[in-house]
Design a protein around this motif. Structure first.
Motif, PDB file in Angstrom:
ATOM      1  N   ARG A   1       6.079  14.049   4.349  1.00  0.00           N
ATOM      2  CA  ARG A   1       7.407  13.533   4.710  1.00  0.00           C
ATOM      3  C   ARG A   1       8.119  14.490   5.673  1.00  0.00           C
ATOM      4  O   ARG A   1       8.763  14.062   6.621  1.00  0.00           O
TER       5      ARG A   1
ATOM      6  N   VAL B   1       7.799  10.025   7.018  1.00  0.00           N
ATOM      7  CA  VAL B   1       7.474   8.861   6.176  1.00  0.00           C
ATOM      8  C   VAL B   1       6.590   9.302   5.012  1.00  0.00           C
ATOM      9  O   VAL B   1       5.896  10.315   5.098  1.00  0.00           O
TER      10      VAL B   1
ATOM     11  N   GLY C   1       1.645   7.155   1.718  1.00  0.00           N
ATOM     12  CA  GLY C   1       1.105   5.790   1.639  1.00  0.00           C
ATOM     13  C   GLY C   1       1.489   4.953   2.837  1.00  0.00           C
ATOM     14  O   GLY C   1       0.663   4.230   3.403  1.00  0.00           O
ATOM     15  N   ARG C   2       2.734   5.060   3.260  1.00  0.00           N
ATOM     16  CA  ARG C   2       3.194   4.292   4.426  1.00  0.00           C
ATOM     17  C   ARG C   2       2.526   4.795   5.702  1.00  0.00           C
ATOM     18  O   ARG C   2       2.148   4.012   6.565  1.00  0.00           O
ATOM     19  N   LEU C   3       2.364   6.098   5.812  1.00  0.00           N
ATOM     20  CA  LEU C   3       1.696   6.671   6.973  1.00  0.00           C
ATOM     21  C   LEU C   3       0.271   6.148   7.092  1.00  0.00           C
ATOM     22  O   LEU C   3      -0.197   5.808   8.178  1.00  0.00           O
TER      23      LEU C   3
ATOM     24  N   ARG D   1      -0.872   3.324   5.913  1.00  0.00           N
ATOM     25  CA  ARG D   1      -0.884   1.881   6.188  1.00  0.00           C
ATOM     26  C   ARG D   1      -0.657   1.585   7.663  1.00  0.00           C
ATOM     27  O   ARG D   1      -1.062   0.565   8.167  1.00  0.00           O
TER      28      ARG D   1
ATOM     29  N   PRO E   1       2.004   1.449  11.269  1.00  0.00           N
ATOM     30  CA  PRO E   1       3.324   0.909  11.607  1.00  0.00           C
ATOM     31  C   PRO E   1       3.509  -0.546  11.185  1.00  0.00           C
ATOM     32  O   PRO E   1       4.606  -0.961  10.879  1.00  0.00           O
TER      33      PRO E   1
ATOM     34  N   GLY F   1       2.286  -1.906   8.556  1.00  0.00           N
ATOM     35  CA  GLY F   1       2.219  -2.051   7.105  1.00  0.00           C
ATOM     36  C   GLY F   1       0.923  -2.660   6.621  1.00  0.00           C
ATOM     37  O   GLY F   1       0.844  -3.169   5.520  1.00  0.00           O
TER      38      GLY F   1
END
Length: 122
Positions: free
Chosen positions: A105, A110, A113-115, A117, A119, A121
């Protein structure tokens, strides 16, 4: 047409660019091994301040941040290979999974997990 312009611009830049700093590979190798700033500076024949300036010019940040970025890249490679996050943290040199999460982060803005996935998602 746009790709042709981009290709020409890249070619122009390549022809006029300064040659790469010959010490960069040694700096990256030292950082990757976990050598401290003083040790890297001594090994490449620079003072610590000059090492920091050369790192800033080449990478956009100093050698300590370079180390954090390289470690994060190792962690992301492991995570993308479906290695569990706790194992990723231990293998990449983080104290624990929470440390890995904080560092992701801090460096990317971010959550891990989001990273992973991306941009969109996915």
């Amino acid at each position: 047409a746009a790709s042709r312009l981009l290709e020409e611009a890249a070619g122009d830049r390549l022809r006029t660019a300064e040659p790469p700093d010959p010490l960069l590979a040694a700096i990256v190798a030292g950082v990757s091994r976990g050598t401290g700033v003083a040790g890297i500076a001594a090994a490449v024949g620079l003072g610590e301040r000059q090492l920091h300036r050369r790192s800033l010019a080449a990478f956009g940040y100093g050698p300590k941040t370079l180390g954090r970025v390289l470690r994060l890249n190792r962690a992301l490679d492991l995570a993308r290979a479906s290695v569990p996050f706790a194992e990723v943290a231990a293998t990449a040199g983080y104290a624990d999974q929470a440390h890995l999460a904080r560092e992701v982060r801090a460096l990317t803005g971010v959550p891990l997990g989001r990273l992973l996935r991306g941009p969109g998602g996915e």
